[in-house]
Design an enzyme around this catalytic site. Structure first.
Site, PDB file in Angstrom:
ATOM      1  N   ASP A  47       4.998  -8.235   5.414  1.00 26.25           N
ATOM      2  CA  ASP A  47       4.180  -7.521   4.430  1.00 26.25           C
ATOM      3  C   ASP A  47       2.690  -7.597   4.767  1.00 26.25           C
ATOM      4  O   ASP A  47       2.229  -8.548   5.408  1.00 26.25           O
ATOM      5  CB  ASP A  47       4.384  -8.105   3.025  1.00 26.25           C
ATOM      6  CG  ASP A  47       5.705  -7.689   2.405  1.00 26.25           C
ATOM      7  OD1 ASP A  47       6.525  -7.090   3.136  1.00 26.25           O
ATOM      8  OD2 ASP A  47       5.918  -7.959   1.211  1.00 26.25           O
ATOM      9  N   ASP A  48       1.966  -6.576   4.313  1.00 19.23           N
ATOM     10  CA  ASP A  48       0.495  -6.552   4.211  1.00 19.23           C
ATOM     11  C   ASP A  48      -0.250  -6.203   5.497  1.00 19.23           C
ATOM     12  O   ASP A  48      -1.482  -6.182   5.508  1.00 19.23           O
ATOM     13  CB  ASP A  48      -0.061  -7.886   3.684  1.00 19.23           C
ATOM     14  CG  ASP A  48       0.489  -8.248   2.327  1.00 19.23           C
ATOM     15  OD1 ASP A  48       1.095  -7.366   1.681  1.00 19.23           O
ATOM     16  OD2 ASP A  48       0.330  -9.410   1.905  1.00 19.23           O
ATOM     17  N   HIS A 103       3.811   0.108   1.577  1.00 20.56           N
ATOM     18  CA  HIS A 103       3.376  -1.032   0.742  1.00 20.56           C
ATOM     19  C   HIS A 103       2.134  -0.647  -0.059  1.00 20.56           C
ATOM     20  O   HIS A 103       1.309  -1.506  -0.364  1.00 20.56           O
ATOM     21  CB  HIS A 103       3.083  -2.221   1.653  1.00 20.56           C
ATOM     22  CG  HIS A 103       3.279  -3.565   0.999  1.00 20.56           C
ATOM     23  ND1 HIS A 103       4.340  -3.872   0.182  1.00 20.56           N
ATOM     24  CD2 HIS A 103       2.527  -4.703   1.073  1.00 20.56           C
ATOM     25  CE1 HIS A 103       4.244  -5.118  -0.227  1.00 20.56           C
ATOM     26  NE2 HIS A 103       3.144  -5.661   0.289  1.00 20.56           N
ATOM     27  N   HIS A 130      -2.593  -2.193  -1.618  1.00 17.00           N
ATOM     28  CA  HIS A 130      -1.960  -3.409  -2.158  1.00 17.00           C
ATOM     29  C   HIS A 130      -2.342  -3.644  -3.629  1.00 17.00           C
ATOM     30  O   HIS A 130      -2.910  -4.672  -3.986  1.00 17.00           O
ATOM     31  CB  HIS A 130      -2.349  -4.615  -1.313  1.00 17.00           C
ATOM     32  CG  HIS A 130      -1.374  -5.758  -1.422  1.00 17.00           C
ATOM     33  ND1 HIS A 130      -1.415  -6.674  -2.433  1.00 17.00           N
ATOM     34  CD2 HIS A 130      -0.314  -6.112  -0.645  1.00 17.00           C
ATOM     35  CE1 HIS A 130      -0.457  -7.572  -2.287  1.00 17.00           C
ATOM     36  NE2 HIS A 130       0.238  -7.242  -1.180  1.00 17.00           N
ATOM     37  N   HIS A 184       4.649 -12.679   6.228  1.00 19.65           N
ATOM     38  CA  HIS A 184       3.453 -11.832   6.137  1.00 19.65           C
ATOM     39  C   HIS A 184       2.739 -11.772   7.488  1.00 19.65           C
ATOM     40  O   HIS A 184       2.602 -12.790   8.167  1.00 19.65           O
ATOM     41  CB  HIS A 184       2.479 -12.367   5.078  1.00 19.65           C
ATOM     42  CG  HIS A 184       2.993 -12.248   3.680  1.00 19.65           C
ATOM     43  ND1 HIS A 184       3.907 -13.138   3.146  1.00 19.65           N
ATOM     44  CD2 HIS A 184       2.727 -11.344   2.696  1.00 19.65           C
ATOM     45  CE1 HIS A 184       4.192 -12.797   1.895  1.00 19.65           C
ATOM     46  NE2 HIS A 184       3.484 -11.713   1.603  1.00 19.65           N
TER      47      HIS A 184
END
Length: 778
Positions: free
Chosen positions: A144-145, A195, A199, A289
């Site tokens: 993620d991210d 995503h 965020h 992540h």
């Protein structure tokens, strides 16, 4: 050879008597704005529309309205036992004694609810269905991210080395910033999901904003690499408590991907080792992540985790084996115009300002460092050479005859004091030619009365024609081999004219001296503003012009304190009438003719500086506009090696000092303010400190060079607080004047008769050049 004309025969540079240029510019500006607005109006609906269009319930308000039909804390959660991979909201449809799970955004019946599910559902209008599970001994790494240049490339290297595919849930802003890393993900066979753009927390924003966060990220992926994906993960996770994000993404055609194996790497401080949970033989979707901070600990954990999992018989895959066919990402999704427009707009917003600011930061640091070092060293060398230069005694009758030309307009309050200072000069052979340029006060009477007691003063009266016309009239009527010019409020120290005249008695570097620039000092240091100007004059003259003098690159000999070879003036045609910076214009004309221009710090004049912001801004606008006119008029000298450092350094840097603020200052201010608002003050502070430090170095050198008061240095820390707003005003004001083609007249600041010249000046030694064998080398 030209004739000096007291009357203007040419139009000012940039002057447009018809006024049509400004109207055309306004028309072009309005047309450009209209074109941009129409383009946005045309592209915006398409760019903000969903890529994956559903058939039903597509209003922006629908998800929130549906969720409000029951208590969000008691939403039934149903689905096959052990399922966790996918989450979605299902409408409950009851007919014929049966309960069905229905897609809220189409007429599709997904399936019939089981008896156990019916009991859980009760009277609820909708439920959350969770389903899908990886096969045993199967791991699906999800990151993620990202993408993040600090972490993602290293993770991709590790995955490539281990032969492990993964699924990346990318943030749109990061794709815009690092498209190459995003493309590497897809090119190396990894799967990518959405995503959101930045965020976000869906509950903290309105519905339209939330939709655009998903749509925007979708479109930038398409534009960056022709990649289309319907996979989605809520940025803050926890779909049970983020049903708004879940339902809004579902409305836009996305499938939410959950996880069941959280490494909790996000909770560890940088550098702290991460302990992963033990594997149990079952299939898992693993959360790690690659963005959001320093993930070096995550990378180190994966270096151990992946080999250990392989040793336990696990295989790695993307989430593709679980996906319904319609949700498998497309790697050949051709980008539409609206996709490219979205990426271009976000690049302009996210990338361009930082690139420009970074470039300006390093350009500013680099140019300041180089030029400060160069100018300080050259100024010190030139100052030392001037001090070591030997000047022979000259008999009184051998000094060249000097004509002091004094153009005045409404100087009744100060002109007598100016004449008093000239009368106190120790120069033996001189005349003063005062030209009254149509004054409407008592200036002419003061001059006439003074002339009755001082035979060396001649007074000429003329209709108002401007400063350059008055100066030329005085030059034409003068008799001296050397012409000294000054302003009506300027006070010469007794030695100033001799300091000027001695330079004309011998050539410099094989060139005949055409002009000598004096040292102008602020004589009314009474408030913060005049103290600021005093420091500006000091650093600009004592360092900058001394350095330029050594290079033969002086571009401005200030008319308020200058001496000129009469022959050179005649050759150049005197002061021009087509720029407001007539002294800079004349200086460059002499440089073109091959004359040498020198700086003399001992030729001191005290002047009255504006004491109000209004007066200062008006004066500097005129100066800046005039200098821009001069640069344009003499543009053939720019980057011309024939003129040495003048054409290759001094003039180009003067041009850059106008163009860079004109083009980039608004963006720089916006980015700086935005950074400060975000608490990111370090870069702004570092640059400010660096600029202040370099200015302090220049100021210290200037103070030591001419033995000025160290009190000037107290102004350095706050110097930019006045300089930057002033620079913005004069640069943009000058640009508007140039575009409008407006004729600007002779601006005379309001006089206060507040100039004070220190008394008790030191007695100077020999003033004329020595013989050639006695001169210090130049």
């Amino acid at each position: 050879m030209k004739k000096i004309s007291p009357v203007s025969g040419t139009a000012p540079v940039f002057f447009d008597p018809s006024g049509k240029r400004w109207r055309r510019i306004l028309v072009a500006l309005v047309a450009s704005v209209l074109l941009i607005v129409l383009s946005v109006v045309w592209i915006l609906p398409a760019a903000s529309a969903p890529v994956w269009k559903a058939a039903e319930n597509q209003s922006v308000e629908y998800p929130r309205k549906l969720l409000s039909t029951q208590d969000l804390r008691n939403i039934p959660r149903i689905g096959p036992e052990g399922g966790f991979a996918f989450d979605r909201i299902a409408l409950i449809e009851r007919r014929g004694g049966k309960v069905f799970l229905k897609d809220p955004f189409s007429n599709t019946i997904w399936r019939e609810a089981t008896a156990e599910e019916i009991e859980l559902i009760g009277n609820s209008p909708y439920a959350m269905e969770t389903f899908g599970k990886p096969a045993d001994h199967t791991l699906m790494l999800t990151f993620d991210d990202g993408p993040d240049p600090r972490n993602t490339p290293q993770i991709l290297d590790l995955l490539s080395k281990e032969g492990v595919p993964a699924t990346f849930f990318t943030v749109g802003d990061n794709i815009v910033k690092y498209p190459d890393i995003f493309r590497r993900m897809t090119q190396e066979g990894h799967m990518v999901g959405n995503h959101t753009m930045s965020h976000i927390d869906f509950w903290a924003h309105d519905d339209l904003f939330n939709r655009q966060q998903i749509i925007g990220a979708d479109r930038v992926m398409r534009a960056a690499d022709n990649y289309g994906t319907r996979l989605f993960r809520i940025p803050t996770g926890d779909p049970e408590n983020n049903t708004l994000a879940l339902l809004q993404s579902q409305q836009l055609g996305f499938l939410h991907i959950n996880m069941d194996f959280d490494t909790r790497d996000w909770s560890y401080a940088p550098g702290v080792p991460i302990k992963a949970q033990k594997l149990d033989g079952q299939g898992h979707i693993v959360l790690v992540h690659d963005g959001g901070g320093d993930r070096s600990a995550t990378i180190e954990m994966l270096k151990t985790f992946i080999p250990q999992a392989k040793a336990m018989g696990y295989t790695f895959t993307t989430v593709e084996p679980l996906l319904p066919p319609e949700y498998i990402p497309q790697s050949d999704a051709k980008a539409a115009v609206e996709d490219d427009a979205t990426l271009a707009a976000m690049t302009t917003y996210l990338v361009t300002p930082n690139v420009v600011l970074t470039w300006l930061f390093w350009f500013g640091i680099g140019s300041l460092t180089v030029l400060t070092f160069l100018y300080v060293v050259l100024a010190v060398i030139n100052n030392q050479r001037q001090k070591k230069r030997l000047w022979a005694d000259v008999k009184e009758e051998e000094w060249p005859f000097v004509s002091v030309v004094l153009p005045v307009f409404n100087e009744e309050l100060v002109v007598a004091k100016t004449l008093d200072a000239l009368r106190a000069s120790d120069y033996p052979r001189m005349e003063v030619v005062a030209i009254n340029d149509g004054s409407t006060d008592g200036t002419l009477a003061v001059l006439s009365e003074y002339a009755q007691t001082w035979p060396q003063l001649r007074v000429i009266d003329q209709p108002n024609g401007g400063k350059s016309a008055a100066s030329n009239h005085g030059i034409a009527q003068s008799r001296g081999e050397i012409v000294v010019t000054l302003d009506g409020d300027t006070l010469f120290e007794p030695q100033t004219i001799k300091m000027f005249a001695r330079h004309f008695l011998a050539p410099r570097n094989g060139k005949i001296v055409g002009a000598v620039a004096g040292h102008v000092k602020v004589g009314n240091r009474r408030n913060l503003l005049t103290a600021w100007q005093s420091l500006e004059y000091l650093s600009g003259i004592c360092v900058t012009r001394m350095a330029e003098g050594l290079m033969g690159a002086i571009s401005i000999v200030p008319g308020a304190c200058a001496a000129w070879r009469r022959e050179a003036l005649i050759q150049a045609g005197g002061y021009s009438h087509d720029t407001l910076a007539e002294d800079a214009d004349l200086t460059l004309s002499l440089q073109r003719l091959g004359y040498s221009i020198v700086q003399e710090n001992s030729a001191v004049a005290w002047t009255e500086a504006p004491m109000t912001l209004r007066g200062l801004f008006k004066q500097r606008l005129r100066w800046t506009y005039g200098n821009i006119q001069t640069l344009y008029k003499h543009r053939s000298m720019l980057f011309n090696p024939r003129f040495g450092a003048l054409g290759m350094l001094t003039m180009p840097y003067a041009l850059i000092s106008v163009l860079v603020p004109l083009v980039f200052m608004p963006l720089t201010v916006i980015v700086a303010v935005t950074s400060l608002a975000r608490g990111e003050w370090q870069a702004v502070a570092a640059f400010s400190v660096f600029v202040a430090a370099t200015h302090m170095i220049i100021s210290i050198v200037a103070v030591l060079m001419v033995h000025e008061s160290p009190m000037h240095l107290l102004m350095v820390p706050i110097y930019r607080l006045i300089y930057e707003p002033l620079r913005a005003y004069v640069v943009f004001g000058s640009a508007i004047l140039a575009l409008r083609g407006t004729a600007v007249g002779w601006y005379r600041p309001e006089r206060t008769n507040s100039v004070l010249m220190p008394t008790g000046q030191a007695k100077l030694g020999a003033l004329a050049p020595a013989h050639a064998d006695q001169l210090a080398p130049l």
